[in-house]
Scaffold this motif. Structure first.
Motif, PDB file in Angstrom:
ATOM      1  N   MET A   1      46.400  49.472  31.412  1.00 52.16           N
ATOM      2  CA  MET A   1      47.478  49.801  30.496  1.00 52.16           C
ATOM      3  C   MET A   1      47.240  49.052  29.191  1.00 52.16           C
ATOM      4  O   MET A   1      47.867  48.050  28.884  1.00 52.16           O
ATOM      5  N   ILE A   2      46.302  49.613  28.445  1.00 52.81           N
ATOM      6  CA  ILE A   2      45.779  48.935  27.265  1.00 52.81           C
ATOM      7  C   ILE A   2      46.841  48.725  26.185  1.00 52.81           C
ATOM      8  O   ILE A   2      46.824  47.703  25.496  1.00 52.81           O
ATOM      9  N   ILE A   3      47.773  49.634  26.030  1.00 48.15           N
ATOM     10  CA  ILE A   3      48.804  49.469  24.999  1.00 48.15           C
ATOM     11  C   ILE A   3      49.663  48.247  25.304  1.00 48.15           C
ATOM     12  O   ILE A   3      50.018  47.486  24.401  1.00 48.15           O
ATOM     13  N   LYS A   4      49.975  48.021  26.558  1.00 48.48           N
ATOM     14  CA  LYS A   4      50.744  46.832  26.930  1.00 48.48           C
ATOM     15  C   LYS A   4      49.936  45.558  26.637  1.00 48.48           C
ATOM     16  O   LYS A   4      50.501  44.534  26.254  1.00 48.48           O
ATOM     17  N   GLU A   5      48.610  45.618  26.777  1.00 44.35           N
ATOM     18  CA  GLU A   5      47.758  44.476  26.422  1.00 44.35           C
ATOM     19  C   GLU A   5      47.809  44.218  24.919  1.00 44.35           C
ATOM     20  O   GLU A   5      47.855  43.070  24.484  1.00 44.35           O
ATOM     21  N   TYR A   6      47.784  45.285  24.123  1.00 47.33           N
ATOM     22  CA  TYR A   6      47.903  45.125  22.668  1.00 47.33           C
ATOM     23  C   TYR A   6      49.221  44.443  22.317  1.00 47.33           C
ATOM     24  O   TYR A   6      49.267  43.587  21.437  1.00 47.33           O
ATOM     25  N   GLU A   7      50.269  44.841  23.024  1.00 41.63           N
ATOM     26  CA  GLU A   7      51.584  44.259  22.758  1.00 41.63           C
ATOM     27  C   GLU A   7      51.565  42.754  23.060  1.00 41.63           C
ATOM     28  O   GLU A   7      52.060  41.949  22.256  1.00 41.63           O
ATOM     29  N   LYS A   8      50.967  42.373  24.177  1.00 37.77           N
ATOM     30  CA  LYS A   8      50.881  40.948  24.539  1.00 37.77           C
ATOM     31  C   LYS A   8      50.083  40.159  23.504  1.00 37.77           C
ATOM     32  O   LYS A   8      50.379  38.993  23.243  1.00 37.77           O
ATOM     33  N   LYS A   9      49.054  40.786  22.930  1.00 35.53           N
ATOM     34  CA  LYS A   9      48.195  40.117  21.949  1.00 35.53           C
ATOM     35  C   LYS A   9      48.809  40.107  20.546  1.00 35.53           C
ATOM     36  O   LYS A   9      48.226  39.543  19.626  1.00 35.53           O
ATOM     37  N   GLY A  10      49.948  40.769  20.370  1.00 40.16           N
ATOM     38  CA  GLY A  10      50.586  40.799  19.057  1.00 40.16           C
ATOM     39  C   GLY A  10      49.950  41.774  18.085  1.00 40.16           C
ATOM     40  O   GLY A  10      50.117  41.648  16.866  1.00 40.16           O
ATOM     41  N   LEU A  11      49.233  42.771  18.587  1.00 40.97           N
ATOM     42  CA  LEU A  11      48.578  43.758  17.727  1.00 40.97           C
ATOM     43  C   LEU A  11      49.502  44.907  17.348  1.00 40.97           C
ATOM     44  O   LEU A  11      49.197  45.673  16.437  1.00 40.97           O
ATOM     45  N   LEU A  12      50.614  45.053  18.064  1.00 44.23           N
ATOM     46  CA  LEU A  12      51.592  46.091  17.776  1.00 44.23           C
ATOM     47  C   LEU A  12      52.715  45.474  16.946  1.00 44.23           C
ATOM     48  O   LEU A  12      53.270  44.449  17.312  1.00 44.23           O
ATOM     49  N   LEU A  13      53.050  46.127  15.846  1.00 43.18           N
ATOM     50  CA  LEU A  13      54.039  45.606  14.908  1.00 43.18           C
ATOM     51  C   LEU A  13      55.106  46.658  14.663  1.00 43.18           C
ATOM     52  O   LEU A  13      54.840  47.855  14.790  1.00 43.18           O
ATOM     53  N   ASN A  14      56.295  46.220  14.277  1.00 44.12           N
ATOM     54  CA  ASN A  14      57.395  47.149  14.000  1.00 44.12           C
ATOM     55  C   ASN A  14      57.446  48.229  15.073  1.00 44.12           C
ATOM     56  O   ASN A  14      57.424  49.425  14.785  1.00 44.12           O
ATOM     57  N   ILE A  15      57.531  47.806  16.302  1.00 44.60           N
ATOM     58  CA  ILE A  15      57.437  48.714  17.448  1.00 44.60           C
ATOM     59  C   ILE A  15      58.682  49.592  17.533  1.00 44.60           C
ATOM     60  O   ILE A  15      59.789  49.090  17.701  1.00 44.60           O
ATOM     61  N   ALA A  16      58.489  50.903  17.390  1.00 46.03           N
ATOM     62  CA  ALA A  16      59.571  51.848  17.662  1.00 46.03           C
ATOM     63  C   ALA A  16      59.727  51.928  19.183  1.00 46.03           C
ATOM     64  O   ALA A  16      60.824  51.889  19.709  1.00 46.03           O
ATOM     65  N   PHE A  17      58.592  52.036  19.895  1.00 41.80           N
ATOM     66  CA  PHE A  17      58.565  51.954  21.351  1.00 41.80           C
ATOM     67  C   PHE A  17      57.130  51.795  21.833  1.00 41.80           C
ATOM     68  O   PHE A  17      56.181  52.178  21.153  1.00 41.80           O
ATOM     69  N   GLU A  84      36.056  48.984  14.597  1.00 37.01           N
ATOM     70  CA  GLU A  84      35.529  47.718  15.097  1.00 37.01           C
ATOM     71  C   GLU A  84      36.497  47.055  16.082  1.00 37.01           C
ATOM     72  O   GLU A  84      36.101  46.547  17.127  1.00 37.01           O
ATOM     73  N   MET A  85      37.774  47.106  15.763  1.00 35.81           N
ATOM     74  CA  MET A  85      38.783  46.425  16.579  1.00 35.81           C
ATOM     75  C   MET A  85      39.035  47.138  17.914  1.00 35.81           C
ATOM     76  O   MET A  85      39.270  46.485  18.926  1.00 35.81           O
ATOM     77  N   TYR A  86      38.981  48.479  17.929  1.00 32.65           N
ATOM     78  CA  TYR A  86      39.460  49.217  19.106  1.00 32.65           C
ATOM     79  C   TYR A  86      38.427  50.115  19.780  1.00 32.65           C
ATOM     80  O   TYR A  86      38.734  50.732  20.795  1.00 32.65           O
TER      81      TYR A  86
END
Length: 187
Positions: A1-17, A84-86
């Motif tokens: 569940m890679i999106i949840k990993e991004y969230e833990k790493k702080g890569l997701l900002l202004n999260i609508a959901f 590069e990042m993803y």
């Protein structure tokens, strides 16, 4: 569940959901995505704000791979930072549709085996453009949970045919101009 990993790493900002769909291994996201992280700011490992972000991002993951990526870049020059990042998280058949402020015409660029559809857009909302491209109306999504909305948009784009010719990244970068995003809001 890679999106949840991004969230833990702080890569997701202004999260609508960032929410699972009907299939718990499928997660949809809307918000902003960090492309170049900020420096570490303190001994606790907190980071400064990212240097580059992708606005109006929509992601869909299945397990540990991204199957759909869309968003708005101010500058095409930021595309290599995204890749590069993803790139390690891209599914082999990932659908990638990017709205880019500073390009002068629609085009396609293949990088890391993924075809990126590049569409000029100075103003507007990427999500609305995706819905239009998929032939959807707001009523089609109204009663769906957030994660399922992303799945529905993704599925509606199953026969998406990108416009514009296929060019190299170098050629695409030569087709940019000094164009800025048009911001609208309350006066």
């Amino acid at each position: 569940m890679i999106i949840k990993e991004y969230e833990k790493k702080g890569l997701l900002l202004n999260i609508a959901f960032a929410e699972a769909a009907d299939d718990p291994q499928t997660v949809g996201f809307r918000g902003r995505l960090a492309l170049v992280e900020g420096e570490i700011a303190d001994d606790a490992g907190n980071r400064k704000p990212p240097h580059i972000v992708m606005e109006q991002t929509t992601l869909l993951s299945k397990g540990d791979k991204l199957v759909f990526l869309s968003g708005s870049l101010d500058r095409l020059e930021d595309l290599p930072a995204l890749i590069e990042m993803y790139k390690g998280d891209f599914a082999a058949d990932m659908l990638a549709i990017l709205y880019v402020v500073n390009i002068t015409a629609a085009m396609q660029v293949e990088i890391e085996g993924i075809n990126f559809a590049l569409i000029p857009m100075r103003e507007g909302v990427a999500w609305n453009e995706l819905m239009d491209e998929g032939g959807l109306d707001k009523l089609d999504l109204k009663k769906l949970p957030s994660g399922e909305k992303v799945v529905t948009v993704y599925e509606s784009l199953s026969d998406f045919k990108p416009k514009g010719e296929k060019v190299t990244l170098e050629e695409a970068l030569s087709r940019t101009a000094d164009i800025t995003r048009v911001e609208r809001g309350a006066l």
